[in-house]
Design a protein around this motif. Structure first.
Motif, PDB file in Angstrom:
ATOM      1  N   SER A 126      12.901  40.758  22.531  1.00 54.77           N
ATOM      2  CA  SER A 126      11.473  41.036  22.539  1.00 54.77           C
ATOM      3  C   SER A 126      10.828  40.589  21.238  1.00 54.77           C
ATOM      4  CB  SER A 126      11.226  42.535  22.746  1.00 54.77           C
ATOM      5  OG  SER A 126       9.876  42.854  22.485  1.00 54.77           O
ATOM      6  N   SER A 157       8.551  43.261  29.188  1.00 53.32           N
ATOM      7  CA  SER A 157       8.391  44.653  29.591  1.00 53.32           C
ATOM      8  C   SER A 157       6.911  45.011  29.716  1.00 53.32           C
ATOM      9  CB  SER A 157       9.050  45.572  28.556  1.00 53.32           C
ATOM     10  OG  SER A 157       8.338  45.521  27.326  1.00 53.32           O
ATOM     11  N   PHE A 158       6.648  46.116  30.427  1.00 55.12           N
ATOM     12  CA  PHE A 158       5.271  46.604  30.567  1.00 55.12           C
ATOM     13  C   PHE A 158       4.681  46.930  29.204  1.00 55.12           C
ATOM     14  CE2 PHE A 158       2.317  50.197  31.005  1.00 55.12           C
ATOM     15  CZ  PHE A 158       1.338  49.599  31.787  1.00 55.12           C
ATOM     16  N   ALA A 159       5.504  47.547  28.329  1.00 56.41           N
ATOM     17  CA  ALA A 159       5.019  47.908  26.989  1.00 56.41           C
ATOM     18  C   ALA A 159       4.617  46.661  26.203  1.00 56.41           C
ATOM     19  CB  ALA A 159       6.091  48.694  26.239  1.00 56.41           C
ATOM     20  N   GLN A 160       5.430  45.609  26.315  1.00 55.84           N
ATOM     21  CA  GLN A 160       5.096  44.383  25.584  1.00 55.84           C
ATOM     22  C   GLN A 160       3.841  43.741  26.166  1.00 55.84           C
ATOM     23  OE1 GLN A 160       8.322  41.885  24.349  1.00 55.84           O
ATOM     24  NE2 GLN A 160       7.099  40.018  24.467  1.00 55.84           N
ATOM     25  N   LYS A 161       3.676  43.797  27.492  1.00 57.31           N
ATOM     26  CA  LYS A 161       2.448  43.281  28.100  1.00 57.31           C
ATOM     27  C   LYS A 161       1.221  43.988  27.537  1.00 57.31           C
ATOM     28  CE  LYS A 161       4.268  41.811  32.610  1.00 57.31           C
ATOM     29  NZ  LYS A 161       4.232  42.052  34.070  1.00 57.31           N
ATOM     30  N   CYS A 162       1.334  45.302  27.345  1.00 55.58           N
ATOM     31  CA  CYS A 162       0.206  46.072  26.805  1.00 55.58           C
ATOM     32  C   CYS A 162      -0.111  45.642  25.376  1.00 55.58           C
ATOM     33  CB  CYS A 162       0.519  47.567  26.845  1.00 55.58           C
ATOM     34  SG  CYS A 162       0.629  48.256  28.513  1.00 55.58           S
ATOM     35  N   VAL A 163       0.932  45.462  24.569  1.00 56.40           N
ATOM     36  CA  VAL A 163       0.723  45.054  23.177  1.00 56.40           C
ATOM     37  C   VAL A 163       0.118  43.656  23.118  1.00 56.40           C
ATOM     38  CG1 VAL A 163       1.857  44.544  20.987  1.00 56.40           C
ATOM     39  CG2 VAL A 163       2.537  46.552  22.301  1.00 56.40           C
ATOM     40  N   PHE A 214       9.209  44.178  20.042  1.00 55.68           N
ATOM     41  CA  PHE A 214       9.993  45.375  19.762  1.00 55.68           C
ATOM     42  C   PHE A 214      11.388  45.101  19.210  1.00 55.68           C
ATOM     43  CE2 PHE A 214       7.060  46.547  23.260  1.00 55.68           C
ATOM     44  CZ  PHE A 214       6.297  47.464  22.550  1.00 55.68           C
TER      45      PHE A 214
END
Length: 243
Positions: free
Chosen positions: A199, A133-139, A202
């Motif tokens: 994930s 996910s985009f959120a995981q890419k950011c993390v 997450f």
């Protein structure tokens, strides 16, 4: 078989060695802290304990260390304290992987040596274009900036994937990716997947160190299992954590 284990005094390294002994193998155990190893191992004729920091060895010593081994397993990792995370050597896992592989290639064994690297589900297998996910890419991007051990794990696997590749004359490899590591006393049911099925950031699963040790030992000792996973980055989960 004779198997060299780097990171033998670590929590997962000790579990791997125990499983290799149960399977009847001989072990060369490289340990920065040999005092952490079980006392019974010090009188076990099937274990040779080498008290050393792997990266302090010369190229010649590295060649001698790997000579006569049919497999090498790296359970190296960074201690989870300020010195371990931000101190030197920052590329412990990558540099050890590179130097061990260089030693193997210099020795020119008659048949390929199995190299098993303990890695992490936080590292993607680029060959499979694993979606996140985009959120995981950011993390993950933040982890690369803030936590040098994460970058080290990525680069170690990338070295095997891109430099050693799948057609090396002297080395075959697999990078085992556990999810959140936990301690358990007994081997339990676990599952192996080509890619993460949840994930790592997450919705992480759990993987016991003893199960990681059992799977890595099985990869080394079972040629059918090895042929299934060589050149890949299998993900291991405790089955109970997937419910």
């Amino acid at each position: 078989m004779t198997i060299l284990v780097a990171g033998a005094s670590g929590a997962t390294g000790r579990q791997l060695i125990q499983q290799l002994l149960i399977q009847g193998h001989n072990v060369k155990a490289v340990a920065r802290s040999p005092e952490k190893l079980p006392e019974s191992w010090k009188s076990n004729e099937h274990i040779e304990i080498i008290s050393a920091s792997l990266l302090d060895l010369s190229d010649k010593e590295m060649m001698e260390l790997t000579l006569g081994c049919q497999a090498i397993a790296s359970c190296l990792g960074h201690n989870l304290n300020l010195k371990g995370i931000y101190g030197q050597p920052r590329k412990l896992v990558t540099d050890a992987t590179r130097r061990l592989c260089n030693a193997i290639e210099t020795n020119k064994p008659d048949s390929p040596i199995k190299f098993v690297l303990m890695n992490t589900t936080g590292n993607r297998n680029v060959d499979l274009n694993e979606p996140i996910s985009f959120a995981q890419k950011c993390v993950i991007g933040l982890l690369r900036l803030l936590l040098p051990p994460h970058v080290d794990n990525e680069k170690a696997a990338d070295y095997l994937r891109t430099h050693i590749g799948k057609n090396n004359q002297f080395i075959e490899w697999a990078a085992v990716r556990p999810d959140s590591l936990i301690d358990e006393d007994k081997i339990t049911n676990y599952e192996i997947h080509p890619s993460p099925i949840r994930s790592a950031i997450f919705n992480a699963g759990k993987t016991s160190r003893i199960n990681v040790g059992h799977f890595m030992a099985s990869l080394i000792g079972d040629n059918d299992l090895w042929n299934k996973w060589k050149g890949q980055m299998p993900v291991i989960y405790n089955k109970s954590s997937l419910n």
